[in-house]
Design a protein around this motif. Structure first.
Motif, PDB file in Angstrom:
ATOM      1  N   TYR A 186       0.847  -1.175  -0.135  1.00  0.00           N
ATOM      2  CA  TYR A 186      -0.044  -0.008  -0.148  1.00  0.00           C
ATOM      3  C   TYR A 186       0.971   1.235   0.053  1.00  0.00           C
ATOM      4  N   PRO A 187       0.577   2.343  -0.903  1.00  0.00           N
ATOM      5  CA  PRO A 187       1.500   3.396  -0.692  1.00  0.00           C
ATOM      6  C   PRO A 187       1.347   4.056   0.859  1.00  0.00           C
ATOM      7  N   SER A 188       2.394   4.436   1.086  1.00  0.00           N
ATOM      8  CA  SER A 188       2.705   5.187   2.512  1.00  0.00           C
ATOM      9  C   SER A 188       2.487   6.561   2.437  1.00  0.00           C
ATOM     10  N   PHE A 189       2.182   7.243   3.611  1.00  0.00           N
ATOM     11  CA  PHE A 189       1.544   8.506   3.458  1.00  0.00           C
ATOM     12  C   PHE A 189       2.947   9.321   2.806  1.00  0.00           C
ATOM     13  N   LYS A 190       4.294   8.813   3.337  1.00  0.00           N
ATOM     14  CA  LYS A 190       5.551   9.556   2.863  1.00  0.00           C
ATOM     15  C   LYS A 190       5.451   9.477   1.341  1.00  0.00           C
ATOM     16  N   GLY A 191       5.110   7.981   0.716  1.00  0.00           N
ATOM     17  CA  GLY A 191       5.215   7.721  -0.639  1.00  0.00           C
ATOM     18  C   GLY A 191       3.970   8.752  -1.409  1.00  0.00           C
ATOM     19  N   ILE A 192       2.869   8.886  -0.898  1.00  0.00           N
ATOM     20  CA  ILE A 192       2.017   9.846  -1.522  1.00  0.00           C
ATOM     21  C   ILE A 192       2.497  11.184  -1.471  1.00  0.00           C
ATOM     22  N   MET A 193       3.141  11.551  -0.574  1.00  0.00           N
ATOM     23  CA  MET A 193       3.524  13.266  -0.680  1.00  0.00           C
ATOM     24  C   MET A 193       4.624  13.076  -1.702  1.00  0.00           C
ATOM     25  N   ALA A 194       5.630  12.241  -1.681  1.00  0.00           N
ATOM     26  CA  ALA A 194       6.745  12.276  -2.664  1.00  0.00           C
ATOM     27  C   ALA A 194       6.291  12.125  -4.214  1.00  0.00           C
ATOM     28  N   ALA A 195       5.314  11.286  -4.325  1.00  0.00           N
ATOM     29  CA  ALA A 195       4.713  11.100  -5.746  1.00  0.00           C
ATOM     30  C   ALA A 195       4.418  12.267  -6.286  1.00  0.00           C
ATOM     31  N   LYS A 196       3.832  13.362  -5.413  1.00  0.00           N
ATOM     32  CA  LYS A 196       3.394  14.811  -6.084  1.00  0.00           C
ATOM     33  C   LYS A 196       4.659  15.585  -6.570  1.00  0.00           C
ATOM     34  N   LYS A 197       5.825  15.146  -6.289  1.00  0.00           N
ATOM     35  CA  LYS A 197       7.003  15.813  -6.920  1.00  0.00           C
ATOM     36  C   LYS A 197       7.682  15.013  -7.788  1.00  0.00           C
ATOM     37  N   LYS A 198       7.392  13.810  -7.904  1.00  0.00           N
ATOM     38  CA  LYS A 198       7.992  12.829  -8.942  1.00  0.00           C
ATOM     39  C   LYS A 198       7.720  13.510 -10.392  1.00  0.00           C
ATOM     40  N   PRO A 199       8.802  13.476 -11.200  1.00  0.00           N
ATOM     41  CA  PRO A 199       8.717  14.067 -12.644  1.00  0.00           C
ATOM     42  C   PRO A 199       7.676  13.214 -13.682  1.00  0.00           C
ATOM     43  N   VAL A 200       6.862  13.645 -14.062  1.00  0.00           N
ATOM     44  CA  VAL A 200       6.008  13.130 -15.229  1.00  0.00           C
ATOM     45  C   VAL A 200       6.156  13.786 -16.361  1.00  0.00           C
ATOM     46  N   GLN A 201       6.579  13.067 -17.530  1.00  0.00           N
ATOM     47  CA  GLN A 201       6.977  13.662 -18.735  1.00  0.00           C
ATOM     48  C   GLN A 201       5.537  13.217 -19.592  1.00  0.00           C
ATOM     49  N   THR A 202       5.342  14.273 -20.354  1.00  0.00           N
ATOM     50  CA  THR A 202       4.234  13.952 -21.430  1.00  0.00           C
ATOM     51  C   THR A 202       4.821  13.885 -22.729  1.00  0.00           C
ATOM     52  N   LEU A 203       4.255  12.960 -23.359  1.00  0.00           N
ATOM     53  CA  LEU A 203       4.667  12.626 -24.649  1.00  0.00           C
ATOM     54  C   LEU A 203       3.553  12.810 -25.830  1.00  0.00           C
ATOM     55  N   SER A 204       3.710  13.341 -26.918  1.00  0.00           N
ATOM     56  CA  SER A 204       2.770  13.698 -27.918  1.00  0.00           C
ATOM     57  C   SER A 204       3.133  12.396 -28.861  1.00  0.00           C
ATOM     58  N   LEU A 205       1.938  12.466 -29.914  1.00  0.00           N
ATOM     59  CA  LEU A 205       2.251  11.649 -30.881  1.00  0.00           C
ATOM     60  C   LEU A 205       3.200  12.017 -31.566  1.00  0.00           C
ATOM     61  N   ALA A 206       3.396  13.337 -32.077  1.00  0.00           N
ATOM     62  CA  ALA A 206       4.262  13.838 -32.891  1.00  0.00           C
ATOM     63  C   ALA A 206       5.701  13.544 -32.228  1.00  0.00           C
ATOM     64  N   GLU A 207       5.885  13.664 -31.051  1.00  0.00           N
ATOM     65  CA  GLU A 207       7.100  13.379 -30.273  1.00  0.00           C
ATOM     66  C   GLU A 207       7.664  11.964 -30.387  1.00  0.00           C
ATOM     67  N   LEU A 208       6.488  11.219 -30.545  1.00  0.00           N
ATOM     68  CA  LEU A 208       7.018   9.598 -30.853  1.00  0.00           C
ATOM     69  C   LEU A 208       7.014   9.234 -32.219  1.00  0.00           C
ATOM     70  N   GLY A 209       6.838  10.261 -33.180  1.00  0.00           N
ATOM     71  CA  GLY A 209       6.891  10.223 -34.709  1.00  0.00           C
ATOM     72  C   GLY A 209       5.786   9.296 -35.210  1.00  0.00           C
ATOM     73  N   ILE A 210       4.690   9.326 -34.814  1.00  0.00           N
ATOM     74  CA  ILE A 210       3.548   8.586 -35.346  1.00  0.00           C
ATOM     75  C   ILE A 210       2.521   9.564 -35.729  1.00  0.00           C
ATOM     76  N   GLY A 211       1.877   9.333 -36.623  1.00  0.00           N
ATOM     77  CA  GLY A 211       0.890  10.449 -37.219  1.00  0.00           C
ATOM     78  C   GLY A 211      -0.605   9.860 -36.662  1.00  0.00           C
ATOM     79  N   ALA A 212      -1.358  10.983 -36.604  1.00  0.00           N
ATOM     80  CA  ALA A 212      -2.412  11.150 -35.913  1.00  0.00           C
ATOM     81  C   ALA A 212      -3.535   9.937 -36.668  1.00  0.00           C
ATOM     82  N   ASP A 213      -3.191   9.764 -38.020  1.00  0.00           N
ATOM     83  CA  ASP A 213      -4.174   8.754 -38.565  1.00  0.00           C
ATOM     84  C   ASP A 213      -3.697   7.455 -38.554  1.00  0.00           C
ATOM     85  N   GLU A 214      -2.652   7.305 -37.700  1.00  0.00           N
ATOM     86  CA  GLU A 214      -2.274   5.873 -37.887  1.00  0.00           C
ATOM     87  C   GLU A 214      -2.864   5.209 -36.454  1.00  0.00           C
TER      88      GLU A 214
END
Lengths: 259, 319
Positions: A186-214
């Motif tokens: 189970y996530p600990s309280f410390k874990g829940i607090m730490a998670a808020k600061k962890k990096p989340v990178q967002t990737l778009s289709l364009a950044e992955l080199g995939i066309g929207a029509d695929e």
């Protein structure tokens, strides 16, 4: 070891789930959305491997904006960071297209080990590990009830209909796990607090080199034509045992020709 | 008529699996059934008669140690090559773990749509699937490539239609990527003479109410009297009453037998997900409020330790 865990947000399997009436996709608005239960076992396994062998654990999710909640929840268990593949064009993607997107993201992340749940509770299709392995040209060890890591070598014990198998592969590899493999923390309280600061990178289709029509409904390799609620089963005869319950049961089975 | 490829599943002990006979029956509606046997040396010889009996006009046999020695990838490679060559009307597999995995790889290799857990397939390729714990019926279709369909066992009634199949041996040419997941050991566990859980026409399952592992003998006894397989709810498996491989439900097996008998099972949605499409459901539970009774065609509210032995006795009497 660089470990990537695939996490999918799904409608809570304990709630009433539906498909949308407009485009026959999963209705993510009507039910509570949660981490696919089986993925928690994959996260746990990744953390245990990191604890024993060192390395980094990254959560990889493809999904709408709402999926960010599940990413934070996953991070609160202990992974180091997350990548969220987020693009409006992804809505309605089939498994084949989804595997194309996830494989592209995994390629960028350069994972040694990809861990995932054996199935998701919404689609229950079980095809993703092998689709990814096929695209990436790496091994897939599916349905693990036990995973041993020894340097670059992975050994998996998996259940079969006739017993079990021991299968082995070198990294990089995809391993899917059943809920028999461990007991997720189970996530600990410390874990829940730490998670808020962890990096989340967002990737778009364009950044992955995939066309929207695929991807999405436009690029889907299969389509849902229609859906309907299965007629609710209605309870039949109910008999409160008065000492003849067993006999009555067999009488019913006999009228249905099972005895 | 175009060929319809049916990927054969068989066990050493019982030969061709029932779901393969269902697939052959279904294939006859769609074209000329051709069975594909993917296995070790000599795999096809033992299966030919049975496959012919259910209408296979042709048997493609790919027999090689390396097919058995590695997980699914070699099978998908051989199958993809065959599909490219014969351009079949459809490819049908069982919605077993292996069947779905072969289908997954085939879909990527051919850039082809795939439908799994299908319960019905029309001649035009329209498939019926059940979703969300059996609560929703979906009709769907592959829109890119040929119908690549994995059928859930017990969806079609197998019917014989004798044919004399010709056998064609396939070349097995594998690359390095096919040989990454090596099978080190296969261990057969004793499971007696009971039918395989997902294929059985009768399943008798026990839940938390069975109380302990020893009491599961009662469940097994009733299963044996009805010629069925034994299942267990997640609660029973988590409590250590019965092995995980027999778990029915969301994180276990999905079954769709003619008769499902639920003993001491409350019927949580996780369990219903695995058995809701059974034809007839019978339940015994001491709690009159248990949700399983909402599904049961016949329910006994009572103590399973009294009801089940009495039922077993009554079945013996009627023999």
């Amino acid at each position: 070891m660089n470990i990537v865990v695939l996490v999918k947000q799904v409608p809570d399997s304990g709630a009433d789930r539906n498909l949308r009436s407009d485009d026959n996709t999963v209705d993510r608005g009507s039910a509570n959305n949660v981490i696919n239960e089986m993925d928690e076992y994959a996260i746990e396994e990744a953390l245990r491997i990191k604890e024993a062998h060192g390395g980094e654990v990254t959560v990889l999710t493809m999904g709408p904006e709402k999926a960010a909640e599940s990413i934070r929840k996953a991070l609160s268990m202990g992974p180091d960071k997350a990548v969220h593949v987020l693009d409006d064009a992804l809505h309605g993607s089939c498994a084949v297209a989804t595997s194309k997107v996830l494989a592209a993201a995994l390629g960028q992340l350069g994972a040694d080990l990809v861990l995932c749940g054996a199935e998701s509770t919404d689609g229950r299709v079980q095809v993703m590990p092998h689709m990814l392995a096929e695209r990436l040209g790496i091994a897939a060890l599916t349905g693990a009830r036990k995973l041993t890591v020894d340097g670059d070598n992975l050994t998996v014990e998996r259940q079969t209909e006739e017993g079990y198998e021991v299968v082995a592969a070198a990294t990089p590899a995809v391993v899917s796990v059943w809920d028999t493999i461990n007991e997720p923390r189970y996530p600990s309280f410390k874990g829940i607090m730490a998670a808020k600061k962890k990096p989340v990178q967002t990737l778009s289709l364009a950044e992955l080199g995939i066309g929207a029509d695929e991807v999405g409904l436009a690029g889907a390799t299969s389509t849902v034509l229609a859906h309907s609620r299965r007629p609710e089963r209605s309870g039949g005869e109910r008999f409160t045992d008065d000492g003849s319950g067993g006999t009555r049961l067999v009488e019913f089975l006999a009228t249905e020709k099972f005895v | 008529m175009s060929e319809v490829l049916v990927v054969v599943e068989a066990t050493r002990e019982f030969g061709v699996k029932k779901v393969t006979l269902e697939l052959l029956t279904l294939a006859r509606e769609l074209g000329t059934p051709a069975a594909v046997v993917l296995g070790g040396p000599g795999a096809a010889a033992a299966l030919g008669d049975k496959l012919g009996e259910y209408g296979a006009e042709k048997i493609y046999a790919a027999e090689h140690e390396e097919i058995d020695g590695y997980l699914v990838a070699p099978k998908a490679t051989v199958l993809a090559e065959l599909v490219r060559r014969v351009q079949p009307a459809a490819v049908l597999l069982a919605a077993s773990q292996e069947g779905k995995e072969i289908a997954a790889r085939l879909a990527v290799k051919l850039d082809n749509g795939v439908l799994t857990d299908v319960v019905g397939l029309a001649a035009d390729g329209t498939a019926t699937q059940v979703a969300f714990a059996g609560s929703t019926i979906v009709t769907s279709k592959v829109t890119r490539g040929l119908p690549l369909v994995a059928l859930r066992p017990n969806s079609v009634t197998p019917s014989p239609a004798a044919a004399t199949p010709t056998v064609e041996q396939l070349d097995v040419a594998l690359g390095g990527a096919d040989k990454l997941a090596r099978v080190v050991e296969r261990v057969a566990e004793q499971k007696g003479s009971r039918p395989e859980l997902t294929e059985a026409s009768v399943v008798v399952s026990g839940g938390r109410g069975v109380g302990n592992a020893d009491n599961f003998k009662l469940v097994e006894e009733l299963a044996d009297l009805l010629g069925g397989a034994v299942g267990a709810s997640r609660a029973a498996v988590d409590s250590g009453f019965y092995p995980h491989q027999f778990q029915v439900g969301q994180t276990g097996k999905t079954v769709s037998p003619q008769l499902y008998v639920a003993l001491g099972i409350s019927g949580a949605i996780q369990h219903r997900a695995g058995m809701q499409t059974s034809k007839t459901i019978v339940a015994v539970n001491k709690d009159a409020e248990a949700p399983i009774f909402e599904l049961a065609d016949f329910g006994v509210v009572g103590d399973l330790f009294k009801v089940v032995p009495q039922a077993a006795e009554e079945i013996r009497k009627r023999r």
